[in-house]
Design a protein around this motif. Sequence first.
Motif, PDB file in Angstrom:
ATOM      1  N   ARG A 160      19.486  49.655 -77.431  1.00 42.55           N
ATOM      2  CA  ARG A 160      20.355  50.539 -78.203  1.00 42.55           C
ATOM      3  C   ARG A 160      19.611  51.631 -78.942  1.00 42.55           C
ATOM      4  O   ARG A 160      20.223  52.545 -79.474  1.00 42.55           O
ATOM      5  CB  ARG A 160      21.159  49.726 -79.220  1.00 42.55           C
ATOM      6  CG  ARG A 160      22.230  48.869 -78.641  1.00 42.55           C
ATOM      7  CD  ARG A 160      23.120  48.296 -79.721  1.00 42.55           C
ATOM      8  NE  ARG A 160      22.385  47.652 -80.802  1.00 42.55           N
ATOM      9  CZ  ARG A 160      22.052  46.361 -80.828  1.00 42.55           C
ATOM     10  NH1 ARG A 160      22.371  45.567 -79.855  1.00 42.55           N
ATOM     11  NH2 ARG A 160      21.384  45.861 -81.868  1.00 42.55           N
ATOM     12  N   ARG A 161      18.287  51.542 -79.028  1.00 44.36           N
ATOM     13  CA  ARG A 161      17.550  52.497 -79.851  1.00 44.36           C
ATOM     14  C   ARG A 161      17.654  53.913 -79.314  1.00 44.36           C
ATOM     15  O   ARG A 161      17.889  54.133 -78.126  1.00 44.36           O
ATOM     16  CB  ARG A 161      16.087  52.089 -80.003  1.00 44.36           C
ATOM     17  CG  ARG A 161      15.291  52.297 -78.741  1.00 44.36           C
ATOM     18  CD  ARG A 161      13.883  51.834 -78.917  1.00 44.36           C
ATOM     19  NE  ARG A 161      13.206  52.014 -77.650  1.00 44.36           N
ATOM     20  CZ  ARG A 161      11.932  52.172 -77.524  1.00 44.36           C
ATOM     21  NH1 ARG A 161      11.171  52.135 -78.585  1.00 44.36           N
ATOM     22  NH2 ARG A 161      11.390  52.346 -76.353  1.00 44.36           N
ATOM     23  N   GLU A 162      17.474  54.838 -80.221  1.00 47.55           N
ATOM     24  CA  GLU A 162      17.508  56.261 -79.853  1.00 47.55           C
ATOM     25  C   GLU A 162      16.265  56.589 -79.037  1.00 47.55           C
ATOM     26  O   GLU A 162      15.171  56.111 -79.336  1.00 47.55           O
ATOM     27  CB  GLU A 162      17.516  57.112 -81.123  1.00 47.55           C
ATOM     28  CG  GLU A 162      18.764  56.949 -81.957  1.00 47.55           C
ATOM     29  CD  GLU A 162      19.997  57.499 -81.265  1.00 47.55           C
ATOM     30  OE1 GLU A 162      19.888  58.539 -80.593  1.00 47.55           O
ATOM     31  OE2 GLU A 162      21.069  56.872 -81.394  1.00 47.55           O
ATOM     32  N   PRO A 163      16.390  57.452 -78.006  1.00 49.40           N
ATOM     33  CA  PRO A 163      15.228  57.801 -77.183  1.00 49.40           C
ATOM     34  C   PRO A 163      14.060  58.354 -77.997  1.00 49.40           C
ATOM     35  O   PRO A 163      12.921  58.113 -77.671  1.00 49.40           O
ATOM     36  CB  PRO A 163      15.767  58.855 -76.225  1.00 49.40           C
ATOM     37  CG  PRO A 163      17.246  58.631 -76.191  1.00 49.40           C
ATOM     38  CD  PRO A 163      17.609  58.088 -77.548  1.00 49.40           C
ATOM     39  N   ASP A 164      14.329  59.120 -79.049  1.00 52.09           N
ATOM     40  CA  ASP A 164      13.258  59.703 -79.845  1.00 52.09           C
ATOM     41  C   ASP A 164      12.642  58.714 -80.819  1.00 52.09           C
ATOM     42  O   ASP A 164      11.673  59.026 -81.494  1.00 52.09           O
ATOM     43  CB  ASP A 164      13.769  60.919 -80.607  1.00 52.09           C
ATOM     44  CG  ASP A 164      14.117  62.066 -79.694  1.00 52.09           C
ATOM     45  OD1 ASP A 164      15.015  62.834 -80.054  1.00 52.09           O
ATOM     46  OD2 ASP A 164      13.496  62.197 -78.626  1.00 52.09           O
ATOM     47  N   ALA A 165      13.192  57.500 -80.930  1.00 51.36           N
ATOM     48  CA  ALA A 165      12.685  56.506 -81.879  1.00 51.36           C
ATOM     49  C   ALA A 165      11.480  55.767 -81.333  1.00 51.36           C
ATOM     50  O   ALA A 165      10.902  54.943 -82.016  1.00 51.36           O
ATOM     51  CB  ALA A 165      13.794  55.510 -82.224  1.00 51.36           C
ATOM     52  N   ALA A 166      11.074  56.054 -80.119  1.00 55.20           N
ATOM     53  CA  ALA A 166       9.959  55.323 -79.505  1.00 55.20           C
ATOM     54  C   ALA A 166       8.654  55.627 -80.150  1.00 55.20           C
ATOM     55  O   ALA A 166       8.382  56.573 -80.738  1.00 55.20           O
ATOM     56  CB  ALA A 166       9.892  55.654 -78.015  1.00 55.20           C
ATOM     57  N   THR A 183      18.415  39.210 -78.812  1.00 57.15           N
ATOM     58  CA  THR A 183      18.655  40.133 -79.928  1.00 57.15           C
ATOM     59  C   THR A 183      17.653  41.282 -79.898  1.00 57.15           C
ATOM     60  O   THR A 183      18.023  42.448 -80.079  1.00 57.15           O
ATOM     61  CB  THR A 183      18.563  39.380 -81.273  1.00 57.15           C
ATOM     62  OG1 THR A 183      19.552  38.352 -81.295  1.00 57.15           O
ATOM     63  CG2 THR A 183      18.758  40.313 -82.448  1.00 57.15           C
ATOM     64  N   ARG A 205      15.852  42.362 -77.257  1.00 53.63           N
ATOM     65  CA  ARG A 205      16.094  43.207 -76.080  1.00 53.63           C
ATOM     66  C   ARG A 205      17.290  44.128 -76.304  1.00 53.63           C
ATOM     67  O   ARG A 205      17.253  45.309 -75.952  1.00 53.63           O
ATOM     68  CB  ARG A 205      16.287  42.343 -74.833  1.00 53.63           C
ATOM     69  CG  ARG A 205      14.992  41.772 -74.281  1.00 53.63           C
ATOM     70  CD  ARG A 205      15.191  41.110 -72.933  1.00 53.63           C
ATOM     71  NE  ARG A 205      16.121  39.984 -72.984  1.00 53.63           N
ATOM     72  CZ  ARG A 205      15.800  38.748 -73.365  1.00 53.63           C
ATOM     73  NH1 ARG A 205      14.570  38.469 -73.722  1.00 53.63           N
ATOM     74  NH2 ARG A 205      16.708  37.787 -73.360  1.00 53.63           N
ATOM     75  N   ASP A 206      18.366  43.588 -76.902  1.00 53.52           N
ATOM     76  CA  ASP A 206      19.550  44.405 -77.183  1.00 53.52           C
ATOM     77  C   ASP A 206      19.225  45.535 -78.154  1.00 53.52           C
ATOM     78  O   ASP A 206      19.682  46.664 -77.982  1.00 53.52           O
ATOM     79  CB  ASP A 206      20.677  43.541 -77.756  1.00 53.52           C
ATOM     80  CG  ASP A 206      21.270  42.592 -76.731  1.00 53.52           C
ATOM     81  OD1 ASP A 206      20.984  42.745 -75.525  1.00 53.52           O
ATOM     82  OD2 ASP A 206      22.008  41.671 -77.149  1.00 53.52           O
ATOM     83  N   ALA A 207      18.433  45.226 -79.177  1.00 54.45           N
ATOM     84  CA  ALA A 207      18.061  46.244 -80.163  1.00 54.45           C
ATOM     85  C   ALA A 207      17.257  47.360 -79.507  1.00 54.45           C
ATOM     86  O   ALA A 207      17.489  48.550 -79.780  1.00 54.45           O
ATOM     87  CB  ALA A 207      17.271  45.614 -81.302  1.00 54.45           C
ATOM     88  N   PHE A 208      16.339  47.014 -78.616  1.00 53.30           N
ATOM     89  CA  PHE A 208      15.553  48.039 -77.943  1.00 53.30           C
ATOM     90  C   PHE A 208      16.419  48.854 -76.988  1.00 53.30           C
ATOM     91  O   PHE A 208      16.227  50.053 -76.843  1.00 53.30           O
ATOM     92  CB  PHE A 208      14.360  47.426 -77.195  1.00 53.30           C
ATOM     93  CG  PHE A 208      13.147  47.265 -78.043  1.00 53.30           C
ATOM     94  CD1 PHE A 208      12.320  48.331 -78.317  1.00 53.30           C
ATOM     95  CD2 PHE A 208      12.829  46.021 -78.581  1.00 53.30           C
ATOM     96  CE1 PHE A 208      11.193  48.192 -79.116  1.00 53.30           C
ATOM     97  CE2 PHE A 208      11.699  45.868 -79.385  1.00 53.30           C
ATOM     98  CZ  PHE A 208      10.893  46.948 -79.644  1.00 53.30           C
TER      99      PHE A 208
END
Length: 87
Positions: free
Chosen positions: A81-87, A74, A76-79
């Motif tokens: 799918r995250r937006e590139p700028d959300a890092a 869960t 790994r999947d969430a990471f």
Amino acid sequence: MSDAMLRVPAEVRDRLAVLAESRGTSIRSLVQEFAETTLTPEERRERAERARAYLAEHFGVEVTDAESEAMGRTIRDAFARREPDAA
């Protein structure tokens, strides 16, 4: 502190330079941070075991291997799918 030379392909060097610049740091600092903060598989297992022990001791929750693996997927999947700028 002694220095070491790392040889990487030009594309990797260029990528590191972009990453470092976007963080306002140097490639040297970026690589150092990576080495200091990235866990080995053994370190991850040890942390997971400590977390399981803490949950059991303080909350009475026993986490099974299957539950742990499902949560890992869960996360790994969430990471992924995250937006590139959300890092």
